[in-house]
Every structure is written in structure tokens, then in C-alpha cells.
Motif scaffolding. Structure first.
Motif, PDB file in Angstrom:
ATOM      1  N   LYS A 143     -32.405 123.243 -70.181  1.00 38.44           N
ATOM      2  CA  LYS A 143     -31.973 121.992 -70.811  1.00 38.44           C
ATOM      3  C   LYS A 143     -32.638 120.773 -70.163  1.00 38.44           C
ATOM      4  CE  LYS A 143     -29.841 122.418 -74.477  1.00 38.44           C
ATOM      5  NZ  LYS A 143     -30.164 121.647 -75.690  1.00 38.44           N
ATOM      6  N   GLU A 146     -36.144 120.516 -71.372  1.00 38.31           N
ATOM      7  CA  GLU A 146     -36.340 119.968 -72.722  1.00 38.31           C
ATOM      8  C   GLU A 146     -36.499 118.458 -72.648  1.00 38.31           C
ATOM      9  OE1 GLU A 146     -33.491 121.031 -75.706  1.00 38.31           O
ATOM     10  OE2 GLU A 146     -33.474 123.103 -75.030  1.00 38.31           O
ATOM     11  N   ALA A 147     -35.678 117.843 -71.801  1.00 39.81           N
ATOM     12  CA  ALA A 147     -35.727 116.377 -71.676  1.00 39.81           C
ATOM     13  C   ALA A 147     -37.019 115.930 -70.998  1.00 39.81           C
ATOM     14  CB  ALA A 147     -34.510 115.880 -70.905  1.00 39.81           C
ATOM     15  N   ALA A 150     -40.248 116.383 -73.203  1.00 31.14           N
ATOM     16  CA  ALA A 150     -40.474 115.296 -74.168  1.00 31.14           C
ATOM     17  C   ALA A 150     -41.200 114.143 -73.487  1.00 31.14           C
ATOM     18  CB  ALA A 150     -39.141 114.825 -74.745  1.00 31.14           C
ATOM     19  N   ALA A 168     -37.191 125.360 -77.332  1.00 28.06           N
ATOM     20  CA  ALA A 168     -37.267 123.909 -77.554  1.00 28.06           C
ATOM     21  C   ALA A 168     -38.101 123.217 -76.479  1.00 28.06           C
ATOM     22  CB  ALA A 168     -35.863 123.313 -77.590  1.00 28.06           C
ATOM     23  N   GLU A 171     -41.761 123.673 -78.041  1.00 24.48           N
ATOM     24  CA  GLU A 171     -41.924 123.461 -79.465  1.00 24.48           C
ATOM     25  C   GLU A 171     -42.450 122.055 -79.776  1.00 24.48           C
ATOM     26  OE1 GLU A 171     -39.298 125.871 -82.520  1.00 24.48           O
ATOM     27  OE2 GLU A 171     -38.365 124.016 -81.890  1.00 24.48           O
ATOM     28  N   VAL A 212     -27.195 128.736 -73.109  1.00 24.32           N
ATOM     29  CA  VAL A 212     -28.385 128.750 -73.956  1.00 24.32           C
ATOM     30  C   VAL A 212     -29.193 130.022 -73.726  1.00 24.32           C
ATOM     31  CG1 VAL A 212     -30.450 127.487 -74.556  1.00 24.32           C
ATOM     32  CG2 VAL A 212     -28.472 126.279 -73.708  1.00 24.32           C
TER      33      VAL A 212
END
Lengths: 417, 361
Positions: A143, A146-147, A150, A168, A171, A212
Motif C-alpha cells: 500500500k 502504491e502511493a 505514483a 496497482a 499498473e 491485500v
């Protein structure tokens, strides 16, 4: 009255935080990394010639930013997930020390704590950016990664995460790569493996429905199983807070006649499942994933219970090859414990960077954006041999292709299947 | 200016202070440049400040201890963010989409606050605190098991198991994925939007406190029986404060989530509720200035320690500083000194005293 209650609760939190900080402090002595370069020359057999190159990296960072590639990463160094973050940092540190000692490409490593929280991970990432990070190791857990991924994409800083496995993470981002399997790949690979080896016809799955990692693996496992005609006869879940009693789940699996139980989870709940199944006299085949790695070193766990447990994992600390043994030995000498796959993944990340930088002819004075383009070109075309797999390749989507190793636990040790 | 009451002068000073800080930061950023770390923290700080203001309305003004405010934050965060993603094509302008998302988040959180408020506000004192704590956990559990998808035909919901993904039409998106939360959130929150939200919260809270309803709320806080005896409907007025607070928390949640690219329900757990309560207690219950300062200070502190290479002991130092600040600000001797000082300087009482207390640290 209320004011006092509020104060009391506030103080309770303060102490909880203090306790967390203490844990982090104990398990990661701050002196360890700085001591490492000092120990290396004294252990080396030949004195004078070896010392010169090993002293060089210590001086280089002081001379200026141009001498070494600035490599940054975030991970949970404190808090409940600290075991993964510290392992990754330690593994990366060993690789950096080794590579710097060779005298060629130089790295400067900076790991920041993100306490397994997306907000903190972004702050940690920004701190690294201010520091001048050129190459990123992403984040250790999914998680937070993911941040930060980005952010990596936005800032054009290349990232290679050791262990953030959710889809994610990569992706839609051309400059974020993974060293570990993606969660879905693990699930389908496990189903494929069970089917190919003819291990079972009726399978039960116990998974953690607020996690997750667990959910990602379970989803693809179940769909792949359906595709292959593997019958999933029982599916039961648990969550944070009710992860100590598994009798209900085990009874259901037993009553459904499952001859293999698939456990897509980390090793702590898995160890409880194994011991409770033993108590109720249920002995199916057990099949785990890479999160199961570490069960043999769990304190207070009777390794006889794990006898015959099968798992797919990219790394195995008991492997016979020289590379793994050298790494495990060094890790134990410096940090006093057996490395897990997080440490091995991070170690591989640094070596993969070294290989890619060498091939691209990159120099530390290049900007992060230029390095990013060079790294994308290298990673999509190169083949890398590391601790966690031979001849790994990466697709343009950032996912790694490597063969999972099937392991079975025999006499308290992993043996390849 | 002279006609303004002392209270409204203090309120205008608060608005002015927030705007001044905003303008100074923007100027500094354009001339010198803030570090990326500080820039990244600005939006979370605005969200936490709004949370602290919202909770201060319940704890300080209404006098009820709520331990579940992170729950409202998460309701706002999930509903607002899901709406923002779903509206991506309908409203292309990011600021407008953000505003709409925050309003939707606030509305959903207000609804949750109303539903929870019905049973909860019949209780008082410690019972109320414990029940709000339970509701916070329930909200977290629900969001952890909720699946929401969106496609051309509209929204699809499922609970416990993900049946949404299969039902989605071509081009549909899974907005909320149970324990996976929301991924790939477009980052549309801005610092400006955060400051606007803080200002809006301040306007709402100050005007509420100075209104007839606000006086009724405070009367109910100070003496419930006396308030009831003069015909004040205590539950109704407490509900007003609770719902407004929940709505502000929801808007803060939307702002917060859309500054990160991912969110999970577990983020909004009991620890987050307590963290916000710490902001309120440290800033002084009922003191809005104090809440703003303490939320900013306590969010910045652990991250600033990072830059001083204290990262190994970051959380330890944070804890120690927190204890010291709590002890110092509650020390009667120091409080009296601060008050005396404030007396001497033009008798600007409440706002300045809070500020003076802060600067000691």
C-alpha cells in the motif's frame, strides 16, 4: 472527568508510540551499518591492498554527490511491520557495502521509515527527494508503495521495489519495476503447481479478508483452480483481531474432505493453523506462499508441525549455492539473524541496479530523469541472476519473470521439490 | 472595527492568521522554494487541522468525548473519492470535481453522524465515548468488506464477497475493493483547497458558536438539567453539533485521500481518532486557534525530526515532546504567567493566551 479521561487516553497513546519506537530501536541498532565497513577489512585475509578500496566508499560520499549514485527507499522500520522493512534495509545495505568495496560503481543508501502507512511513505519519499535521490527502491510494503510509485512516476525517478507485490504498484507506470512476484502470479503459479504435480483433488483455502496480499493471491488461485478443474471445496476467512482461533475454519475444511489446504498468508497465523490442526488431529497437505517463509525461525514454534509443508518461494536461506550461503553468513554476522526473502529481494535489487548502470554506462552526475530513461531501457532488455532466481527478466509492465521454487519442509529445513 | 465585539475580533484575527500564513507560504514557495517534504505535508496538515476543528466542536463546544471521529473521516474519504473517480468524465475541471467530492463526502459523513447520533446522544459522559469508539470500529469493518463498482449503467454494490467485478460492464471500474481500499486515486487535492476548507470550517464553527443554537449547545454542556429546565431540547442541539462535526470530518477525509494515490480503511482506526483527540486536548478544548496550532505542530514534528537525522528515535522524541508539552501547558504556574503577560499586553485575552502558551515549546 471527561478531560481526565481524554488526557489519560492521550497519554496511553504516547506510551504506545514510545513502545513502538523502542522496538524499532532495539531491533535495528543504529551503529550496525556504520560498523560494517570497519569490520570488513579486519576480516579480510590480505590486509594492505584490500583496505584501500574499502576505505574509498566511506570517503566518497563526503566528497560530494557526484561520486556515488544516491539510492533511496522507504519501508516500515518501526511498528508492527518493522520486520519486513528492516530486513529489506539490511539486505540492501549488505549489497551496497559489497559493491562499493569492489571500487567500481558506488552507491549511497538512504532508507526512510514509513511505518507501513501511505501518508508517511509519501513524506519519507519527499525527504529522499530533497536529499537528492537518483534511483529509488520504492517501498517495502504494497500500500505505501502504491502511493510512492505514483510519486516516482510523476517525478520520473526510476523505482525497483524489492517486495511490494500488488498489481496497482506497477499498473500504468512505465518506470516502476518489481523484484518479487506479483500477488496474482503467486496464486496462479500455486494452483498450476498443485495441479501439475497432482498433489490434491479437493482443496480448501483459508485466507485473510482484510489483507491485500492474502486477497490478491486467493483471488487468482481460485480462478486458476476453476480453470484447471481443481475443486475448491471450502473457503474460509479471518481478519485482524480474530486471527488466533482457527478451529471453525479447520473443521469446515476437514468436513468438506479437503486433502490439501492452501494458506495464502504470512507465517504468524499459519503457525497457529498448523498447531491447531495438529491438536484436532487433522493432517492434510499444506501449501503456502512466500509469506510462509520465516515459519521455521519463529520463536516458540515447534518445527515438527511444519513437517511436509510445501511452499512456493523465490528465496531459501538453506540453499546450497555459494552466493546464498555467503549472503546468509554475512547477514548473520552483521545482524544476528537468518535473512528472509525481503532481505534477499532488496539485496538483488541493488545488484540489479549495479548491473544495469554498468551496462548503460551511467555516471552519478546524470539527472534522475536521464537515469530513469536509461534504466527503463536496461531493465526491459537485460537478464539478471540473483539470490531469488536465475535469469530473471522484466516486461514493460514492470513485472518480473522468474521461476518460483517449490520447497518442502523436511527435518526442520527447506528442501527443493 | 470598534463596533465589533471582542469575540468577533478574535474570530477575524483567526481568519486573518490563516490567510496570512497561506500567503506567506505561497510567496516563500514562489521566491525561495519549499522543500518537497514540506510541500507534501501541506495538504495532510490542512486535513488534520480541519479534523481537529471538527472534533473540537464536539469535545470542546458540545462537551461530549467522541473517540470515533476517524470513522467519519473514512466515510467522507471513501464516498468522496469514489464520487471523484466516477465523475472524472462528467466534470473535467479538477478543482470543481474536488469541491463536489468534498461536498459528497461531507454529506455521507453527516448522514453517518446522524444515524450514529440517534442512539449515541441519548448517552452522556464516558458511555458516549465508548459507544463512539465502537461505531468508529464498525465503520472501519464495514468499509473493509464493501465493494463498489461503477460503469455506464450506474453503481454496483456488494458486501463481504466481491461479486461486483463480474457484473461490471465493459469500461467499468471497481471503485472500492474491500480490504484493498481505493487504488490509483487521481491526485487533485491542492493546498489552496485545503486552506479554503479550513477557512470554511472556521466560519461554520464560529458562526455556530455565536448563534442561538451555539449558546444552547454550550448551555447543555455546562448544565444539562438547567438547560432542559428552560426548554432547550438538549438532544437536538447536541445532534446539530455532532452532525456538523461529522460533515467537516468527511470533507477533511476527502481532501486527505485525494492527496494520496491509495487508501485503505485500516488507516482510519482507533489510533487516528486518538491522534486527533491529542490535537484537540493539546490545543485546549474549545480553543480553535489552539487546535490549528497543535495539529500543525504535531504533524510537522515527527517529520522535521527526520531532517535532523534523528529518524531512529523519531517516534521516541515525538512521545517525549508530547508529554512535556502536555505537562507544561497544564502547569498552573505557567498558565498564570501567560495570563498575566496577556493582561499586560493590551488585555487581548483568549486568542493571545493560547498563542503565548504555544510559543513556550
Amino acid at each position: 472527568m471527561k478531560k481526565y479521561l481524554a488526557l489519560l487516553l492521550a497519554l496511553a497513546m504516547v506510551f504506545a508510540l514510545a513502545a513502538c519506537a523502542n522496538n524499532g530501536g532495539n531491533s535495528t541498532p543504529s551503529e550496525a551499518p556504520s560498523e560494517a565497513p570497519v569490520e570488513t577489512p579486519s576480516e579480510a585475509p590480505s590486509e594492505a591492498p584490500v583496505e584501500t578500496p574499502s576505505e574509498a566508499p566511506a570517503e566518497n560520499p563526503a566528497e560530494g554527490a557526484t561520486a556515488a549514485f544516491k539510492l533511496g527507499g522507504t519501508g516500515p522500520l518501526t511498528g508492527p511491520a518493522a520486520i519486513y522493512g528492516t530486513a529489506a534495509r539490511n539486505g540492501a545495505q549488505i549489497a551496497v557495502d559489497e559493491i562499493n568495496a569492489l571500487g567500481g560503481i558506488q552507491f549511497e543508501l538512504n532508507y526512510q521509515d514509513d511505518t507501513h502507512d501511505a501518508e508517511k511513505a509519501v513524506t519519507a519519499y519527499n525527504t529522499l527527494k530533497d536529499w537528492g535521490m537518483q534511483l529509488s527502491l520504492g517501498s517495502v510494503t504494497s500500500k505505501p508503495c502504491e502511493a510512492t510509485a505514483a510519486k516516482n512516476f510523476e517525478d520520473r525517478i526510476f523505482a525497483l521495489t524489492p517486495s511490494a507485490s500488488s498489481t496497482a504498484v506497477t499498473e500504468g507506470k512505465d518506470n516502476v519495476f518489481q523484484m518479487c512476484f506479483m500477488d496474482p502470479n503467486q496464486g496462479s503459479a500455486s494452483a498450476q503447481y498443485i495441479f501439475d504435480q497432482g498433489l490434491a483433488s479437493k482443496v480448501a483455502v483459508i485466507w485473510k479478508n482484510d489483507d491485500v496480499y492474502s486477497k490478491g493471491i486467493r483471488d487468482t488461485f481460485v480462478s486458476k483452480a476453476a480453470e484447471l478443474g481443481l475443486e475448491v471445496v471450502s473457503e474460509t476467512t479471518f481478519a485482524d483481531g480474530n486471527d488466533s482461533d482457527f478451529n471453525v475454519q479447520l473443521t469446515e475444511a476437514k468436513n468438506a474432505g479437503a486433502d490439501l489446504v492452501f494458506l495464502p498468508m504470512y507465517y504468524t497465523p499459519a503457525s497457529l493453523i498448523l498447531s491447531q490442526a495438529d491438536t484436532m488431529g487433522y493432517a492434510p497437505k499444506w501449501f503456502g506462499v512466500d509469506g510462509m517463509d520465516g515459519i521455521l525461525t519463529l520463536e516458540g514454534f515447534d518445527t515438527a508441525l511444519a513437517e511436509g509443508v510445501m511452499l512456493l518461494t523465490p528465496f531459501n536461506a538453506d540453499a546450497e549455492d555459494a552466493k546464498t550461503q555467503a549472503f546468509v553468513e554475512k547477514y548473520q554476522a552483521q545482524y544476528g539473524e537468518v535473512p528472509n526473502q525481503f532481505a534477499a529481494d532488496a539485496y538483488d535489487c541493488v545488484y540489479a541496479y549495479a548491473q544495469a548502470l554498468e551496462a548503460a554506462g551511467a555516471t552519478p552526475d546524470m539527472s534522475a530523469a536521464d537515469l530513469c530513461d536509461a534504466m527503463i531501457a536496461q531493465f526491459t532488455s537485460m537478464t539478471f541472476d540473483g539470490l531469488t532466481g536465475e535469469s530473471m527478466t522484466w516486461g514493460a509492465d514492470g513485472a518480473v519473470t522468474k521461476a518460483p521454487k517449490g520447497m518442502v519442509i523436511q527435518d526442520g529445513a527447506y528442501v527443493g521439490m | 472595527m470598534k463596533r465589533l465585539s471582542k469575540q468577533s475580533r478574535a474570530n477575524f484575527l483567526t481568519y486573518g492568521g490563516v490567510i496570512l500564513v497561506y500567503v506567506l507560504l505561497q510567496l516563500y514557495n514562489s521566491q525561495v522554494g519549499l522543500s518537497s517534504m514540506i510541500q507534501g505535508l501541506l495538504i495532510p496538515i490542512c486535513a488534520y487541522v480541519t479534523m481537529a476543528l471538527a472534533l473540537n466542536l464536539v469535545v470542546g463546544v458540545s462537551g461530549e468525548l467522541s473517540l470515533g471521529h476517524a470513522g467519519f473521516m473514512s466515510v467522507g474519504a471513501f464516498s468522496g473519492t469514489a464520487a471523484a473517480i466516477a465523475l472524472q468524465e462528467v466534470i473535467p475541471a479538477a478543482p470543481l470535481r474536488l469541491a463536489v467530492a468534498m461536498v459528497i463526502g461531507a454529506a455521507f459523513a453527516a448522514l453517518a453522524g446522524f444515524v450514529i447520533g440517534i442512539p449515541v446522544l441519548r448517552l452522556n459522559g464516558d458511555y458516549l465515548a465508548i459507544v463512539t469508539l465502537a461505531f468508529g470500529e464498525i465503520i472501519k469493518s464495514i468499509l473493509n468488506n464493501l465493494y463498489v463498482g461503477f460503469d455506464a449503467r450506474g453503481f454496483h454494490f456488494s458486501f463481504l464477497a466481491d461479486t461486483v467485478s463480474d457484473r461490471l460492464a465493459e469500461g467499468g471500474k471497481l471503485l472500492i475493493g474491500g480490504p484493498m481500499g481505493i487504488s490509483r486515486i487521481p491526485i487533485i487535492s491542492t493546498f489552496t483547497a485545503g486552506v479554503v476548507l479550513v477557512l470554511v470550517s472556521l466560519v461554520i464553527i464560529f458562526n455556530l458558536v455565536n448563534s442561538r443554537a451555539g449558546r444552547a449547545i454550550m448551555a447543555a454542556r455546562d448544565n444539562r438539567i438547567a438547560a432542559e429546565s428552560v426548554g432547550i431540547n438538549v438532544t437536538k442541539y447536541k445532534m446539530i453539533a455532532f452532525v456538523i462535526s461529522a460533515a467537516l470530518a468527511g470533507a477533511a477525509g476527502s481532501l486527505y485521500t485525494m492527496s494520496l494515490s491509495t487508501i485503505v480503511a485500516n488507516k482510519f482506526d482507533f489510533n487516528t481518532s486518538i491522534l486527533i483527540l491529542v490535537f484537540v486536548v493539546l490545543g485546549g478544548m474549545g480553543n480553535m486557534w489552539g487546535a490549528i496550532l497543535s495539529a500543525t505542530f504535531l504533524t510537522l514534528l515527527p517529520e522535521l525530526l527526520r531532517t535532523f537525522n534523528l529518524d531512529q528515535y523519531r517516534m521516541l522524541v515525538y512521545a517525549v515532546v508530547l508529554i512535556i508539552v502536555m505537562i507544561v501547558t497544564n502547569n498552573p504556574l505557567l498558565q498564570r504567567t501567560a495570563e498575566d503577560l496577556a493582561e499586560r499586553f493590551h488585555r487581548k485575552k483568549p486568542a493571545q493566551a493560547g498563542e503565548g502558551g504555544q510559543s513556550h515549546e
